[in-house]
Design a protein around this motif. Structure first.
Motif, PDB file in Angstrom:
ATOM      1  N   ALA A 320       0.835  -1.202   0.000  1.00 61.98           N
ATOM      2  CA  ALA A 320       0.000   0.000   0.000  1.00 61.98           C
ATOM      3  C   ALA A 320       0.868   1.251   0.000  1.00 61.98           C
ATOM      4  O   ALA A 320       0.544   2.249  -0.654  1.00 61.98           O
ATOM      5  CB  ALA A 320      -0.922  -0.013   1.225  1.00 61.98           C
ATOM      6  N   MET A 321       1.991   1.214   0.709  1.00 60.32           N
ATOM      7  CA  MET A 321       2.864   2.398   0.788  1.00 60.32           C
ATOM      8  C   MET A 321       3.504   2.717  -0.546  1.00 60.32           C
ATOM      9  O   MET A 321       3.746   3.876  -0.858  1.00 60.32           O
ATOM     10  CB  MET A 321       3.956   2.166   1.850  1.00 60.32           C
ATOM     11  CG  MET A 321       3.476   2.478   3.256  1.00 60.32           C
ATOM     12  SD  MET A 321       4.841   2.629   4.404  1.00 60.32           S
ATOM     13  CE  MET A 321       5.189   0.914   4.729  1.00 60.32           C
ATOM     14  N   ASP A 323       2.251   1.951  -3.516  1.00 51.73           N
ATOM     15  CA  ASP A 323       1.271   2.043  -4.606  1.00 51.73           C
ATOM     16  C   ASP A 323       1.357   3.371  -5.342  1.00 51.73           C
ATOM     17  O   ASP A 323       1.498   3.439  -6.562  1.00 51.73           O
ATOM     18  CB  ASP A 323      -0.142   1.829  -4.055  1.00 51.73           C
ATOM     19  CG  ASP A 323      -1.193   1.886  -5.156  1.00 51.73           C
ATOM     20  OD1 ASP A 323      -1.751   2.985  -5.391  1.00 51.73           O
ATOM     21  OD2 ASP A 323      -1.426   0.855  -5.790  1.00 51.73           O
ATOM     22  N   ARG A 324       1.275   4.438  -4.581  1.00 52.29           N
ATOM     23  CA  ARG A 324       1.247   5.767  -5.197  1.00 52.29           C
ATOM     24  C   ARG A 324       2.537   6.039  -5.964  1.00 52.29           C
ATOM     25  O   ARG A 324       2.531   6.667  -7.020  1.00 52.29           O
ATOM     26  CB  ARG A 324       1.043   6.815  -4.088  1.00 52.29           C
ATOM     27  CG  ARG A 324       0.830   8.234  -4.584  1.00 52.29           C
ATOM     28  CD  ARG A 324      -0.467   8.339  -5.353  1.00 52.29           C
ATOM     29  NE  ARG A 324      -0.600   9.645  -5.971  1.00 52.29           N
ATOM     30  CZ  ARG A 324      -0.100   9.958  -7.167  1.00 52.29           C
ATOM     31  NH1 ARG A 324       0.586   9.045  -7.867  1.00 52.29           N
ATOM     32  NH2 ARG A 324      -0.269  11.157  -7.667  1.00 52.29           N
ATOM     33  N   ARG A 327       2.545   4.371  -9.491  1.00 54.64           N
ATOM     34  CA  ARG A 327       1.587   4.776 -10.517  1.00 54.64           C
ATOM     35  C   ARG A 327       2.208   5.560 -11.665  1.00 54.64           C
ATOM     36  O   ARG A 327       1.817   5.359 -12.812  1.00 54.64           O
ATOM     37  CB  ARG A 327       0.432   5.552  -9.885  1.00 54.64           C
ATOM     38  CG  ARG A 327      -0.603   4.619  -9.290  1.00 54.64           C
ATOM     39  CD  ARG A 327      -1.793   5.370  -8.777  1.00 54.64           C
ATOM     40  NE  ARG A 327      -2.097   4.980  -7.435  1.00 54.64           N
ATOM     41  CZ  ARG A 327      -2.877   5.660  -6.614  1.00 54.64           C
ATOM     42  NH1 ARG A 327      -3.385   6.802  -6.997  1.00 54.64           N
ATOM     43  NH2 ARG A 327      -3.114   5.215  -5.414  1.00 54.64           N
ATOM     44  N   HIS A 432      -4.814   3.309 -14.588  1.00 54.27           N
ATOM     45  CA  HIS A 432      -4.703   2.710 -13.256  1.00 54.27           C
ATOM     46  C   HIS A 432      -6.063   2.258 -12.739  1.00 54.27           C
ATOM     47  O   HIS A 432      -7.006   3.029 -12.708  1.00 54.27           O
ATOM     48  CB  HIS A 432      -4.114   3.746 -12.290  1.00 54.27           C
ATOM     49  CG  HIS A 432      -3.775   3.169 -10.955  1.00 54.27           C
ATOM     50  ND1 HIS A 432      -4.648   3.178  -9.896  1.00 54.27           N
ATOM     51  CD2 HIS A 432      -2.667   2.557 -10.508  1.00 54.27           C
ATOM     52  CE1 HIS A 432      -4.076   2.613  -8.856  1.00 54.27           C
ATOM     53  NE2 HIS A 432      -2.875   2.216  -9.194  1.00 54.27           N
ATOM     54  N   PRO A 433      -6.182   0.987 -12.371  1.00 55.51           N
ATOM     55  CA  PRO A 433      -7.458   0.531 -11.809  1.00 55.51           C
ATOM     56  C   PRO A 433      -7.626   1.093 -10.402  1.00 55.51           C
ATOM     57  O   PRO A 433      -6.780   1.842  -9.942  1.00 55.51           O
ATOM     58  CB  PRO A 433      -7.288  -0.993 -11.770  1.00 55.51           C
ATOM     59  CG  PRO A 433      -5.815  -1.187 -11.614  1.00 55.51           C
ATOM     60  CD  PRO A 433      -5.154  -0.039 -12.326  1.00 55.51           C
ATOM     61  N   ALA A 434      -8.703   0.799  -9.766  1.00 59.06           N
ATOM     62  CA  ALA A 434      -8.953   1.345  -8.443  1.00 59.06           C
ATOM     63  C   ALA A 434      -8.832   0.237  -7.411  1.00 59.06           C
ATOM     64  O   ALA A 434      -9.776  -0.484  -7.170  1.00 59.06           O
ATOM     65  CB  ALA A 434     -10.330   1.978  -8.380  1.00 59.06           C
ATOM     66  N   PRO A 435      -7.689   0.068  -6.826  1.00 61.22           N
ATOM     67  CA  PRO A 435      -7.529  -1.051  -5.915  1.00 61.22           C
ATOM     68  C   PRO A 435      -7.989  -0.730  -4.501  1.00 61.22           C
ATOM     69  O   PRO A 435      -8.017   0.422  -4.086  1.00 61.22           O
ATOM     70  CB  PRO A 435      -6.013  -1.281  -5.925  1.00 61.22           C
ATOM     71  CG  PRO A 435      -5.440   0.072  -6.141  1.00 61.22           C
ATOM     72  CD  PRO A 435      -6.432   0.825  -6.985  1.00 61.22           C
TER      73      PRO A 435
ATOM     74  N   ASP B  24     -15.212  -1.776  -9.957  1.00 63.51           N
ATOM     75  CA  ASP B  24     -14.752  -1.237  -8.673  1.00 63.51           C
ATOM     76  C   ASP B  24     -15.786  -1.479  -7.584  1.00 63.51           C
ATOM     77  O   ASP B  24     -15.442  -1.850  -6.456  1.00 63.51           O
ATOM     78  CB  ASP B  24     -14.489   0.271  -8.788  1.00 63.51           C
ATOM     79  CG  ASP B  24     -13.379   0.580  -9.763  1.00 63.51           C
ATOM     80  OD1 ASP B  24     -13.364   1.709 -10.313  1.00 63.51           O
ATOM     81  OD2 ASP B  24     -12.532  -0.309  -9.995  1.00 63.51           O
ATOM     82  N   ASP B  49      -1.856   8.380  -0.306  1.00 63.90           N
ATOM     83  CA  ASP B  49      -2.725   7.551  -1.138  1.00 63.90           C
ATOM     84  C   ASP B  49      -2.086   6.159  -1.190  1.00 63.90           C
ATOM     85  O   ASP B  49      -0.914   6.066  -1.560  1.00 63.90           O
ATOM     86  CB  ASP B  49      -2.814   8.152  -2.545  1.00 63.90           C
ATOM     87  CG  ASP B  49      -3.804   7.438  -3.449  1.00 63.90           C
ATOM     88  OD1 ASP B  49      -3.888   7.778  -4.642  1.00 63.90           O
ATOM     89  OD2 ASP B  49      -4.509   6.536  -2.962  1.00 63.90           O
ATOM     90  N   PRO B  50      -2.792   5.062  -0.814  1.00 64.33           N
ATOM     91  CA  PRO B  50      -4.207   4.993  -0.433  1.00 64.33           C
ATOM     92  C   PRO B  50      -4.444   5.460   1.012  1.00 64.33           C
ATOM     93  O   PRO B  50      -3.497   5.856   1.687  1.00 64.33           O
ATOM     94  CB  PRO B  50      -4.496   3.490  -0.571  1.00 64.33           C
ATOM     95  CG  PRO B  50      -3.198   2.828  -0.304  1.00 64.33           C
ATOM     96  CD  PRO B  50      -2.152   3.746  -0.873  1.00 64.33           C
ATOM     97  N   GLU B  63      -8.069   3.360  -2.325  1.00 61.19           N
ATOM     98  CA  GLU B  63      -7.477   4.411  -3.143  1.00 61.19           C
ATOM     99  C   GLU B  63      -8.199   5.726  -2.911  1.00 61.19           C
ATOM    100  O   GLU B  63      -9.434   5.773  -2.849  1.00 61.19           O
ATOM    101  CB  GLU B  63      -7.552   4.046  -4.616  1.00 61.19           C
ATOM    102  CG  GLU B  63      -6.677   4.968  -5.476  1.00 61.19           C
ATOM    103  CD  GLU B  63      -6.991   4.880  -6.953  1.00 61.19           C
ATOM    104  OE1 GLU B  63      -6.530   5.734  -7.722  1.00 61.19           O
ATOM    105  OE2 GLU B  63      -7.712   3.948  -7.331  1.00 61.19           O
ATOM    106  N   ARG B  65      -8.786   8.232  -4.677  1.00 64.45           N
ATOM    107  CA  ARG B  65      -9.708   8.681  -5.725  1.00 64.45           C
ATOM    108  C   ARG B  65     -11.106   8.119  -5.523  1.00 64.45           C
ATOM    109  O   ARG B  65     -12.104   8.739  -5.884  1.00 64.45           O
ATOM    110  CB  ARG B  65      -9.151   8.246  -7.078  1.00 64.45           C
ATOM    111  CG  ARG B  65      -9.927   8.696  -8.288  1.00 64.45           C
ATOM    112  CD  ARG B  65      -9.173   8.300  -9.569  1.00 64.45           C
ATOM    113  NE  ARG B  65      -9.036   6.856  -9.699  1.00 64.45           N
ATOM    114  CZ  ARG B  65      -9.985   6.064 -10.209  1.00 64.45           C
ATOM    115  NH1 ARG B  65     -11.141   6.582 -10.595  1.00 64.45           N
ATOM    116  NH2 ARG B  65      -9.799   4.771 -10.295  1.00 64.45           N
TER     117      ARG B  65
END
Lengths: 656, 75
Positions: A320-321, A323-324, A327, A432-435, B24, B49-50, B63, B65
């Motif tokens: 998670a850390m 991820d950003r 991207r 980018h999908p929305a995980p 989603d 983020d997230p 996420e 967004r």
């Protein structure tokens, strides 16, 4: 026919721990039919009856999105179609029942025989939860057992679940998930959610306070481990600790193993009469075994760290850390698991990419995963770094060889990110999908489960590489030993015999023995082949020995070390107890100059960091992408890139 | 209001989704973030983020967004 028990449930419910507890050592790994998703199955006996236990991939809901989830439901449908005597044992986490009961409720409504295992009951007690088992069983309409797979509490109650009547399940009305419409699945899912919510609410007595203690603790820990400043620092420090441990921590054991096997070769040669058998065992088999076994301590440390991170709950947080940060490269946090797995071996890493539902992103992950420094590269890196990076090199007080090893890991990651950036401009790019990722509560890893995991991975490394390397060691020994050119060898053999008869010192006989061994290799098939391909790799600073070893590494990267070990053991330029490191350091050209230097080591390191030198990985890429074209393009591209950068590394290092 | 506008540490109840793709939505509801459940934003990960959220009895990293597409009401 034995009853099939399918273990189903969401990830992080302790399914695999329960599977290990039920089946013990009677496990085997294969693939689910028609795909490459790994299937762990085992056998157990209860009340005199045999059971086949299958550990299904984790599924979050009744609406499968990933390949693994599709495989789980397909397996159940195939069992129903075949009329198997099936029992679905759904595993749920006692502290998260509202979410974990959805799957068993849905499967039961779909016509499958389901029993419920409420796991981590010890953790639920710590959380102050009280569970009314009878109410829960009644609401869910299925038998249940409350257990702790980790401590063994309540496992005897599972016998009762396995042996309940009817003796054989009726699957005639079971839903075929392969052919059901999405609308029907949504209806099933919604109904299951309501059932789960009602059952959890009626049967669980919650403690006072807003948040469960285990979650509170996890949140407190997250405030440190995912702190805006501390978080990345701790993550980087963890990775650096791993790299230093791979070198400094494992060295004493590695030295011991190397010395012991070398001494065994010397002792065995003394006991056997001179001839082909002694040469086969002492120059072929034992050096080949040593080249693999000696690196097990490093592999064990690597897998211990990965297993610890995974079982403690830190791994998804690390993903998670990052991820950003990923991207901008067209990647997302879900590559963290495949990439991190690829640090152990690219094959499970590539297969872990199945958790990525988007096909294009999955292909990109598969293409880039082999660039992560896998455990098979460690023997090669260790050999080259130990032989050519001076021990006195200590930048900022750190072990210089460890720093270089760390730099190789960084190089792999850097190349992967660079290529990911390049792939953004190809048809493989996707928005980018929305995980959303589950962050399991922090848990202290079970030493037994960790040991089992490390042992399984070490054995996988040994058996996978060991068989290939051992076979190739024997093949290479034969290629390097035959044919024997009697006319060329006879004068040197006579000279050696005369020196020994005259009682000459080793300082006199050793060089003669060296010339004899070199003549044997040069006249052999291996030597002739090596000289033919040498011009291709000469610009990289490689001689025929290194060229042959690099080509043999296509079977498995570690074979590079075994091949060189065999060549130099036969060459008589070092015996088994001296070690290959010394052999490379002491290797001389006829004019007395060093055969290999830092520049050659640099070019080899860069080549191995980038080239796709593993047939097993190539085959896995083909299986996972369904395309030989992708696998072939990947191999050719990475080979070309490796050659070019290796050339550049050689030339630049020569100038230093 | 949406989950994006809610302050850290304030529990709210999910009332629905707006403008979110089917894939989603399916994934989020499958993970447990569905109408009726209580959500609390806990912290932002280092790159903001997230966002770590307490969703019912589990922690999810969602996420940033998506938060603007999750409708919530006071719990």
């Amino acid at each position: 026919m034995s009853r099939v028990v399918a273990l189903a449930g969401r990830p992080n419910t302790g399914k695999t721990t329960l599977f290990n507890a039920l089946t013990g050592l009677r496990q085997r790994t294969a693939n689910f039919a028609g795909c490459t998703v790994e299937k762990a199955s085992g056998s157990m006996t209860s009340a005199g009856r045999d059971f086949e236990v299958v550990d299904l991939p984790g599924t979050f809901s009744l609406l499968p999105q990933t390949e693994d989830e599709h495989v789980a439901f397909r397996f159940l449908s195939e069992c129903a179609e075949a009329g198997e005597d099936l029992l679905v044992l759904c595993v749920a986490e006692a502290s998260n029942l509202e979410n974990d009961l959805v799957l068993p409720a849905g499967l039961k409504a779909a016509g499958y025989p389901v029993a419920l295992v409420v796991n981590m009951i010890d953790e639920a007690r710590l959380n102050g939860l009280k569970l009314d088992e009878i109410e829960l069983s009644g609401r869910m309409g299925m038998p249940l057992a409350c257990v702790s797979a980790r401590t063994g509490e309540g496992l005897d109650r599972i016998d009762g679940l396995l042996n309940r009547k009817p003796l054989r399940a009726d699957l005639s009305e079971a839903m075929d998930f392969r052919h059901v419409s999405k609308k029907k699945l949504h209806v099933l899912q919604d109904a299951a959610v309501e059932t789960a919510r009602g059952a959890a609410s009626a049967s669980v007595i919650w403690p006072h306070g807003a948040v469960l203690p285990t979650l509170s603790r996890s949140i407190r820990i997250d405030r440190v481990l995912m702190h805006p400043v501390l978080g990345p620092v701790i993550l980087a420090a963890t990775m650096f600790l791993l790299f230093q441990a791979l070198f400094t921590g494992a060295r004493p054991l590695m030295d011991f193993l190397s010395g012991a096997l070398g001494a065994a070769a010397v002792a065995l040669r003394a006991r056997l009469p001179d001839g082909a058998l002694a040469s086969l065992l002492c120059d072929g088999a034992l050096p080949g075994v040593s080249a693999v076994v000696v690196f097990v301590p490093q592999i064990a440390i690597l897998f211990t760290m990965i297993g610890f991170l995974e079982q403690s709950g830190y791994l998804p947080r690390a993903g998670a850390m990052v991820d950003r940060a990923l991207r901008p490269f067209g990647l997302d946090g879900r590559v963290f698991i495949p990439f991190l797995s690829s640090f152990a071996c690219a094959i499970p890493g590539i297969m872990a990419a199945r958790t990525i539902p988007n096909e294009k992103r999955r292909i990109v992950t598969i293409l880039l995963s082999p660039l992560m420094t896998c455990s098979a590269r460690i023997p090669v890196y260790t050999l080259l770094i130990t032989a050519f990076v001076p021990a006195a090199f200590r930048p900022w007080g750190f072990d210089g060889q460890g720093v270089v090893m760390g730099a190789m890991y960084v190089l792999g990651i850097f190349m992967a990110l660079l290529l990911a950036l390049a792939l953004k401009f190809t048809s493989l790019h996707e928005l980018h999908p929305a995980p959303a990722t589950v962050l399991p509560p922090y848990r202290v890893p079970s030493p037994r489960e960790l040991a089992r995991y490390v042992w399984a991975r070490c054995w996988h490394f040994l058996s996978r590489a060991g068989q290939i390397i051992f076979t190739l060691s024997l093949v290479l020994w034969a290629l390097a030993a035959f044919p024997r050119d009697a006319a060329r060898l006879a004068p040197i053999e006579a000279e050696l015999a005369a020196a020994k008869a005259a009682g000459s010192a080793e300082a006199v006989t050793a060089p003669i023995a060296g010339r004899l061994a070199a003549a044997r290799i040069e006249g052999s098939i291996l030597g002739m082949t090596g000289r033919r391909i040498e011009p291709v790799f000469r610009p990289l600073g490689w001689d025929w020995r290194v060229s042959v070893a690099s080509l043999s590494a296509l079977a498995a990267r570690e074979v590079f070390v075994g091949t060189l070990g065999t060549i130099y053991a036969l060459g008589g330029e070092s015996n088994a107890s001296d070690g290959l490191v010394k052999a490379l350091q002491d290797a001389r050209e006829p004019d007395g100059s060093r055969r290999y230097g830092l520049a050659t080591a640099a070019s080899l390191l860069v080549f191995f960091a980038i080239a796709l030198q593993c047939m097993s990985t190539i085959v896995t890429v083909r299986r996972e992408t369904g395309s030989w074209k992708i696998a072939a393009l990947q191999f050719v591209f990475l080979f070309g890139l490796a050659y070019a950068l290796s050339f550049a590394a050689y030339r630049l290092t020569l100038r230093l | 209001m949406t989950l994006e506008s809610v302050a850290l540490g304030l529990p709210v109840r999910v009332s629905g989704f707006s403008g979110m793709g089917e894939s989603d939505k399916t994934r989020l509801t499958g993970l447990g973030l569905r109408p009726g459940v209580t959500v609390t934003k806990i912290l932002k990960t280092p790159l903001r983020d997230p966002i770590e959220c307490l969703v019912g009895t589990q922690l999810l990293a969602v996420e940033a967004r998506l938060l603007a597409q999750i409708r919530v009401e006071t719990a």
